[in-house]
Design a protein around this motif. Sequence first.
Motif, mmCIF file in Angstrom:
data_model
loop_
_atom_site.group_PDB
_atom_site.id
_atom_site.type_symbol
_atom_site.label_atom_id
_atom_site.label_comp_id
_atom_site.label_asym_id
_atom_site.label_seq_id
_atom_site.Cartn_x
_atom_site.Cartn_y
_atom_site.Cartn_z
ATOM 1 N N SER A 174 0.794 -1.223 0.000
ATOM 2 C CA SER A 174 0.000 0.000 0.000
ATOM 3 C C SER A 174 0.827 1.273 0.000
ATOM 4 N N SER A 175 2.147 1.156 -0.048
ATOM 5 C CA SER A 175 2.967 2.351 0.111
ATOM 6 C C SER A 175 4.142 2.343 -0.851
ATOM 7 N N LYS A 179 7.900 -0.889 3.647
ATOM 8 C CA LYS A 179 6.967 -1.285 4.694
ATOM 9 C C LYS A 179 6.958 -2.808 4.791
#
Length: 660
Positions: A174-175, A179
Amino acid sequence: MKTNFLKNTAFMAIAMAGALCSAQQKNNYVLDFKDTGVKIQPTMYGIFFEDINLGADGGLYAEMVKNRSFEFDLPLMGWTQPNSDKLSLNNKSGYASIVNGKKSGNKNYARIDIKDDNGYSLINEGFRGMGIKEGDAYNVSILAANQEGNISKINFQFIDEAGAVVASSSVAPSSKEWKKYTTQMTASKTVAKGKLKVTFTGTGSIDVDIISIFPQDTWNNRPNGLRKDLVQKLYDLNPGFLRFPGGCIVEGRVLEQRYQWKKTVGNVDDRETMINRWNTEFDHRLTPDYFQSFGLGFYEYFQLAEDIGAEPLPILSCGIACQFNTGELVPLAELDPYVQDALDLIEFANGSASTKWGKLRTDMGHPKPFNLKLIGVGNEQWGPDYISRYKVFEKAIHGKYPTIKIVSGSGPMPEGEFFDYGWKQLKELKADIVDEHYYNNPEWFTSNVTRYDNYDRKGPKVFAGEYAAQSVATVSPENKNNWNCALSEAAFMTGLERNADVVNMTSYAPLFAHAEGWQWTPDLIWFNNLESYATPNYYVQKLYGTNAGTNLISITADGKPVTGQNGMFSSAVVDKANNEVIIKIVNTSGNAQKAGIKLKGGKIAATGKMIVLKNSNLNAENSFTQETVTPVENTIKTGKSSIDTEIPAYAFAVIKVKIS
């Protein structure tokens, strides 16, 4: 022909008569309860660990993904991209590129460009495959940074040897920043040589690193921990100490490849991968994919020692690379960083949270000190260069930590010019403990059972730090963990125990071997990706370790120690904690022999236990399918002041009776 036949017949008749006589032989022993003043040290029987034979990565350290951080010399070693051809202009699926873009020890990562999410996959082969067990859960983690495109999922699958999926899960990156993502897979099938298949949903570019899988069921249920069945076997030995991380791995083929403990602590993800020195050591077992991730580092070694109730014994480089390889030396004037490593290690183990290295240990999750009492300087170096460096270490360590016992070395051989020189020098220096190593044939072990009878009782103590009987020859790939070798070790160990006032520590070596990834044999415990088995040698060690006792007493035949008379060897101890007498008897002959043990100065209960390890075939070995040499326990009757029993042929027996 006739003459030879008569000669052979006569020989057979003599042999049969001798066998009958031997079978009827009764050995009369005297067990004297008089206090000898010799205590069996809690460290008497311990464990030697070295990352050889895939003992750490691929073995004790339960990580299943090989080269999880793309840090091997060939960064994609262990990984394949079956539908990718980066060199082709018609590559329609995608490809992985290695980027060297980080400043920490984990410098590399993979950039995956996905053109067709139905066509691209990245597959990891594991350590000679991945052992996957039906119904077991596996923890999956990955570092990812979604760069561009519409990649919505990273998909993980365990596949079997035929490519069929046996477990699956996914995460959603998601980034664009690094992460960590985690998920879990549960296997629907047991697979001995599975693989990890990674695919992506969507197209674009994504960076990935530290792709990791651990079984959820690890020792003490620690996340990203140690393989449970292997640690259980260590725990069952009841070890008095754990020596780590080796072995020649401490030294390195060159000093740059030596084991540096400070690089193995702190954040696991930041630890720097290094080539394993056994990678190309032996032409008969080249292992080019053998590296060290150091996920199993010094903190984990200390934790393991604590878990299994053993004293930690870390061994550090003394500034000499392996003398069988380069023998590279650090000049004495430049030795300070090596000495400081030793001092800092003691602080790491024992220091409070207010100290630099004690704070690191605390931050890693262990506020309580590890209570380190022993440290080793060098592995098996020899000659004047070693002695001069030992002096520097000894002065610095004892100057700051006077109660720490230092283990020094007498070289790799049990005799000879360098051995004699080392012992002479270390004795003059009043060394604490001297490490002796011996790998030799079974006959050497039985004939050297009196080795320590005449050692100076006022000199340094002995650490029999590496020993194992070799069925063929030292370093031979044909060596076997057969009963003949184990039986000779059992006999030899009666001599170690009888001399417990001199010999304070002992350990078999090496410890572990992967059935398809070994470089050296024999080894104490063998394993594959799914299971492990104990060798006859392991059971000898276990019987000594679990029956160590606390105080030495004497058992004699005609007033002399039992050191091979009629092929029999024996030692005896009292266990004051359990109020027991423990007698160890080894029969190396091919016939059962009676043992009449008369007690002097003490009485015992009417019944006791006899644990017997035996096999009529000296070439017998244990295996994954069957352990043919295992201890069997029975109840025996005794007299209050005597024990009369029979010791089977080719047997190691432990007799335990309560003292009344």
